[in-house]
Design a protein around this motif. Structure first.
Motif, PDB file in Angstrom:
ATOM      1  N   GLY A 129       0.813  -1.221   0.000  1.00  0.00           N
ATOM      2  CA  GLY A 129       0.000   0.000   0.000  1.00  0.00           C
ATOM      3  C   GLY A 129       0.838   1.259   0.000  1.00  0.00           C
ATOM      4  N   SER A 130       1.867   1.283   0.842  1.00  0.00           N
ATOM      5  CA  SER A 130       2.695   2.487   0.879  1.00  0.00           C
ATOM      6  C   SER A 130       3.507   2.637  -0.403  1.00  0.00           C
ATOM      7  CB  SER A 130       3.616   2.486   2.105  1.00  0.00           C
ATOM      8  OG  SER A 130       4.527   1.419   2.063  1.00  0.00           O
ATOM      9  N   MET A 131       3.954   1.533  -0.982  1.00  0.00           N
ATOM     10  CA  MET A 131       4.665   1.607  -2.268  1.00  0.00           C
ATOM     11  C   MET A 131       3.746   2.128  -3.369  1.00  0.00           C
ATOM     12  SD  MET A 131       7.106  -1.754  -2.340  1.00  0.00           S
ATOM     13  CE  MET A 131       7.777  -1.327  -3.953  1.00  0.00           C
ATOM     14  N   ALA A 132       2.457   1.808  -3.253  1.00  0.00           N
ATOM     15  CA  ALA A 132       1.490   2.267  -4.258  1.00  0.00           C
ATOM     16  C   ALA A 132       1.070   3.717  -4.019  1.00  0.00           C
ATOM     17  CB  ALA A 132       0.263   1.360  -4.248  1.00  0.00           C
ATOM     18  N   GLY A 133       1.546   4.310  -2.933  1.00  0.00           N
ATOM     19  CA  GLY A 133       1.254   5.712  -2.673  1.00  0.00           C
ATOM     20  C   GLY A 133       0.096   5.962  -1.730  1.00  0.00           C
ATOM     21  N   VAL A 134      -0.401   4.917  -1.071  1.00  0.00           N
ATOM     22  CA  VAL A 134      -1.487   5.100  -0.111  1.00  0.00           C
ATOM     23  C   VAL A 134      -0.909   5.731   1.157  1.00  0.00           C
ATOM     24  CG1 VAL A 134      -3.297   3.938   1.218  1.00  0.00           C
ATOM     25  CG2 VAL A 134      -2.719   3.106  -1.071  1.00  0.00           C
ATOM     26  N   SER A 135      -1.597   6.701   1.706  1.00  0.00           N
ATOM     27  CA  SER A 135      -1.127   7.470   2.865  1.00  0.00           C
ATOM     28  C   SER A 135      -0.930   6.594   4.103  1.00  0.00           C
ATOM     29  CB  SER A 135      -2.128   8.577   3.193  1.00  0.00           C
ATOM     30  OG  SER A 135      -1.862   9.140   4.463  1.00  0.00           O
ATOM     31  N   THR A 136       0.272   6.667   4.680  1.00  0.00           N
ATOM     32  CA  THR A 136       0.574   5.924   5.902  1.00  0.00           C
ATOM     33  C   THR A 136      -0.233   6.469   7.079  1.00  0.00           C
ATOM     34  OG1 THR A 136       2.813   5.472   5.116  1.00  0.00           O
ATOM     35  CG2 THR A 136       2.436   5.251   7.478  1.00  0.00           C
ATOM     36  N   ILE A 137      -0.297   7.773   7.198  1.00  0.00           N
ATOM     37  CA  ILE A 137      -1.009   8.398   8.330  1.00  0.00           C
ATOM     38  C   ILE A 137      -2.488   8.022   8.314  1.00  0.00           C
ATOM     39  CG2 ILE A 137      -1.700  10.592   9.399  1.00  0.00           C
ATOM     40  CD1 ILE A 137       1.284   9.913   9.736  1.00  0.00           C
ATOM     41  N   TYR A 138      -3.139   8.210   7.165  1.00  0.00           N
ATOM     42  CA  TYR A 138      -4.555   7.874   7.077  1.00  0.00           C
ATOM     43  C   TYR A 138      -4.780   6.385   7.288  1.00  0.00           C
ATOM     44  CZ  TYR A 138      -5.563  12.540   5.179  1.00  0.00           C
ATOM     45  OH  TYR A 138      -5.704  13.890   5.004  1.00  0.00           O
ATOM     46  N   THR A 139      -3.948   5.558   6.657  1.00  0.00           N
ATOM     47  CA  THR A 139      -4.141   4.111   6.757  1.00  0.00           C
ATOM     48  C   THR A 139      -3.984   3.626   8.189  1.00  0.00           C
ATOM     49  OG1 THR A 139      -3.355   3.801   4.488  1.00  0.00           O
ATOM     50  CG2 THR A 139      -3.403   1.854   5.897  1.00  0.00           C
ATOM     51  N   THR A 140      -2.940   4.092   8.884  1.00  0.00           N
ATOM     52  CA  THR A 140      -2.746   3.620  10.256  1.00  0.00           C
ATOM     53  C   THR A 140      -3.831   4.158  11.195  1.00  0.00           C
ATOM     54  OG1 THR A 140      -1.085   5.358  10.643  1.00  0.00           O
ATOM     55  CG2 THR A 140      -0.276   3.177  10.053  1.00  0.00           C
ATOM     56  N   THR A 141      -4.270   5.373  10.960  1.00  0.00           N
ATOM     57  CA  THR A 141      -5.371   5.916  11.772  1.00  0.00           C
ATOM     58  C   THR A 141      -6.632   5.096  11.556  1.00  0.00           C
ATOM     59  OG1 THR A 141      -4.432   8.142  11.644  1.00  0.00           O
ATOM     60  CG2 THR A 141      -6.763   7.974  12.257  1.00  0.00           C
ATOM     61  N   PHE A 142      -6.965   4.852  10.285  1.00  0.00           N
ATOM     62  CA  PHE A 142      -8.148   4.044   9.978  1.00  0.00           C
ATOM     63  C   PHE A 142      -7.991   2.618  10.491  1.00  0.00           C
ATOM     64  CE2 PHE A 142      -9.056   6.947   6.143  1.00  0.00           C
ATOM     65  CZ  PHE A 142      -9.987   7.681   6.850  1.00  0.00           C
ATOM     66  N   THR A 143      -6.778   2.076  10.420  1.00  0.00           N
ATOM     67  CA  THR A 143      -6.547   0.709  10.895  1.00  0.00           C
ATOM     68  C   THR A 143      -6.897   0.595  12.371  1.00  0.00           C
ATOM     69  OG1 THR A 143      -4.871   0.202   9.239  1.00  0.00           O
ATOM     70  CG2 THR A 143      -4.798  -1.087  11.264  1.00  0.00           C
ATOM     71  N   PHE A 144      -6.444   1.543  13.178  1.00  0.00           N
ATOM     72  CA  PHE A 144      -6.747   1.499  14.608  1.00  0.00           C
ATOM     73  C   PHE A 144      -8.256   1.578  14.850  1.00  0.00           C
ATOM     74  CE2 PHE A 144      -7.543   3.406  18.750  1.00  0.00           C
ATOM     75  CZ  PHE A 144      -6.885   2.499  19.564  1.00  0.00           C
ATOM     76  N   ILE A 145      -8.892   2.570  14.259  1.00  0.00           N
ATOM     77  CA  ILE A 145     -10.328   2.780  14.468  1.00  0.00           C
ATOM     78  C   ILE A 145     -11.130   1.569  13.985  1.00  0.00           C
ATOM     79  CG2 ILE A 145     -12.323   4.190  13.768  1.00  0.00           C
ATOM     80  CD1 ILE A 145     -10.276   6.578  13.585  1.00  0.00           C
ATOM     81  N   ILE A 146     -10.815   1.098  12.803  1.00  0.00           N
ATOM     82  CA  ILE A 146     -11.562  -0.013  12.220  1.00  0.00           C
ATOM     83  C   ILE A 146     -11.331  -1.302  13.007  1.00  0.00           C
ATOM     84  CG2 ILE A 146     -11.679  -1.515  10.180  1.00  0.00           C
ATOM     85  CD1 ILE A 146     -11.258   1.124   8.535  1.00  0.00           C
ATOM     86  N   THR A 147     -10.120  -1.523  13.480  1.00  0.00           N
ATOM     87  CA  THR A 147      -9.856  -2.727  14.270  1.00  0.00           C
ATOM     88  C   THR A 147     -10.677  -2.715  15.555  1.00  0.00           C
ATOM     89  OG1 THR A 147      -7.611  -2.874  13.370  1.00  0.00           O
ATOM     90  CG2 THR A 147      -8.063  -4.159  15.341  1.00  0.00           C
ATOM     91  N   VAL A 148     -10.695  -1.585  16.255  1.00  0.00           N
ATOM     92  CA  VAL A 148     -11.501  -1.467  17.480  1.00  0.00           C
ATOM     93  C   VAL A 148     -12.971  -1.756  17.157  1.00  0.00           C
ATOM     94  CG1 VAL A 148     -12.392   0.140  19.234  1.00  0.00           C
ATOM     95  CG2 VAL A 148      -9.957   0.130  18.685  1.00  0.00           C
ATOM     96  N   LEU A 149     -13.484  -1.085  16.116  1.00  0.00           N
ATOM     97  CA  LEU A 149     -14.905  -1.248  15.756  1.00  0.00           C
ATOM     98  C   LEU A 149     -15.223  -2.662  15.303  1.00  0.00           C
ATOM     99  CD1 LEU A 149     -15.598   2.108  13.867  1.00  0.00           C
ATOM    100  CD2 LEU A 149     -16.378   1.445  16.153  1.00  0.00           C
ATOM    101  N   PHE A 150     -14.361  -3.237  14.452  1.00  0.00           N
ATOM    102  CA  PHE A 150     -14.631  -4.576  13.944  1.00  0.00           C
ATOM    103  C   PHE A 150     -14.603  -5.624  15.052  1.00  0.00           C
ATOM    104  CE2 PHE A 150     -13.602  -4.299   9.101  1.00  0.00           C
ATOM    105  CZ  PHE A 150     -14.661  -3.419   8.933  1.00  0.00           C
ATOM    106  N   LEU A 151     -13.743  -5.447  16.051  1.00  0.00           N
ATOM    107  CA  LEU A 151     -13.719  -6.396  17.163  1.00  0.00           C
ATOM    108  C   LEU A 151     -15.004  -6.305  17.986  1.00  0.00           C
ATOM    109  CD1 LEU A 151      -9.984  -6.139  18.304  1.00  0.00           C
ATOM    110  CD2 LEU A 151     -11.100  -8.115  17.230  1.00  0.00           C
ATOM    111  N   VAL A 152     -15.489  -5.096  18.223  1.00  0.00           N
ATOM    112  CA  VAL A 152     -16.725  -4.913  18.989  1.00  0.00           C
ATOM    113  C   VAL A 152     -17.936  -5.383  18.184  1.00  0.00           C
ATOM    114  CG1 VAL A 152     -18.285  -3.179  19.998  1.00  0.00           C
ATOM    115  CG2 VAL A 152     -15.815  -3.023  20.387  1.00  0.00           C
ATOM    116  N   ILE A 153     -18.054  -4.858  16.959  1.00  0.00           N
ATOM    117  CA  ILE A 153     -19.220  -5.169  16.128  1.00  0.00           C
ATOM    118  C   ILE A 153     -19.228  -6.644  15.732  1.00  0.00           C
ATOM    119  CG2 ILE A 153     -20.345  -4.695  13.908  1.00  0.00           C
ATOM    120  CD1 ILE A 153     -19.205  -1.790  14.197  1.00  0.00           C
ATOM    121  N   GLY A 154     -18.055  -7.186  15.385  1.00  0.00           N
ATOM    122  CA  GLY A 154     -17.971  -8.585  14.974  1.00  0.00           C
ATOM    123  C   GLY A 154     -18.363  -9.552  16.079  1.00  0.00           C
ATOM    124  N   THR A 155     -17.905  -9.269  17.300  1.00  0.00           N
ATOM    125  CA  THR A 155     -18.264 -10.131  18.430  1.00  0.00           C
ATOM    126  C   THR A 155     -19.769 -10.108  18.657  1.00  0.00           C
ATOM    127  OG1 THR A 155     -16.125  -9.676  19.457  1.00  0.00           O
ATOM    128  CG2 THR A 155     -17.802 -10.634  20.861  1.00  0.00           C
TER     129      THR A 155
END
Length: 188
Positions: A129-155
């Motif tokens: 993703g980073s080699m393809a030019g996807v933003s590290t800051i946005y991706t890591t921020t979204f990764t944290f938020i989405i992981t928290v949400l997916f663990l709660v919602i998925g359970t």
């Protein structure tokens, strides 16, 4: 806006496995306490960040247009690889079980195998993703938020019929999203 959307799609597709794992835990009535959720999310995000930084380091040694193409091709190939793997394993239970003491919830110590599995899953996607030019800051921020949400919602979803049906197909959806994102990054 395009940069934010690419990062969001990458973070969601890389974390649909997290949702699938959480659905599996919900089906088995295993709870993920918030402290374990935050630890899993934080360490998975750090792994994603480090892999993206490594991808940026690699990109410094090749022209940006070539790095974008290589990153997009790599994302596409990872998506195809995971898609093939999905069809090979779709009838097997490959979800890492972390409740070793059968307490009904995942302690901080028991979260380690899950953290490793989810982080390893994100490494190739982060580098590509980073080699393809996807933003590290946005991706890591979204990764944290989405992981928290997916663990709660998925359970929670694992306790419902819809969650059981949808959870079964999240790896397939994730792989298709990776392939589409990779193709997009190659050509646009």
């Amino acid at each position: 806006m395009q940069e934010i959307m690419a990062a969001l799609v990458l973070a969601v597709s890389a974390n649909l496995d997290t949702f699938s794992v959480a659905v599996s835990y919900g089906i088995k009535k295993i709870k993920i306490p918030m402290a374990s959720n935050i630890l899993i999310s934080l360490l998975t995000t750090i792994g994603t960040f480090l892999s993206m930084e490594f991808g940026l380091l690699i990109s410094e040694f090749i022209p940006s247009i070539l790095a974008n193409a290589i990153g997009g091709i790599a994302i596409t190939l990872i998506g195809i690889w995971f898609l093939i793997d999905y069809f090979k394993k779709r009838n097997k239970d490959t979800i890492p079980m972390a409740d070793s003491d059968n307490s009904g919830d995942i302690s901080l110590q028991e979260a380690l195998p899950l953290i490793i599995a989810l982080t390893v899953n994100n490494l190739g996607v982060g580098i590509s993703g980073s080699m393809a030019g996807v933003s590290t800051i946005y991706t890591t921020t979204f990764t944290f938020i989405i992981t928290v949400l997916f663990l709660v919602i998925g359970t929670f979803a694992g306790k419902t019929v819809f969650g059981r049906l949808f959870g079964k197909y999240t790896p397939l959806i994730s792989n298709i999203l990776l392939i589409l994102l990779g193709i997009y990054e190659i050509f646009f």
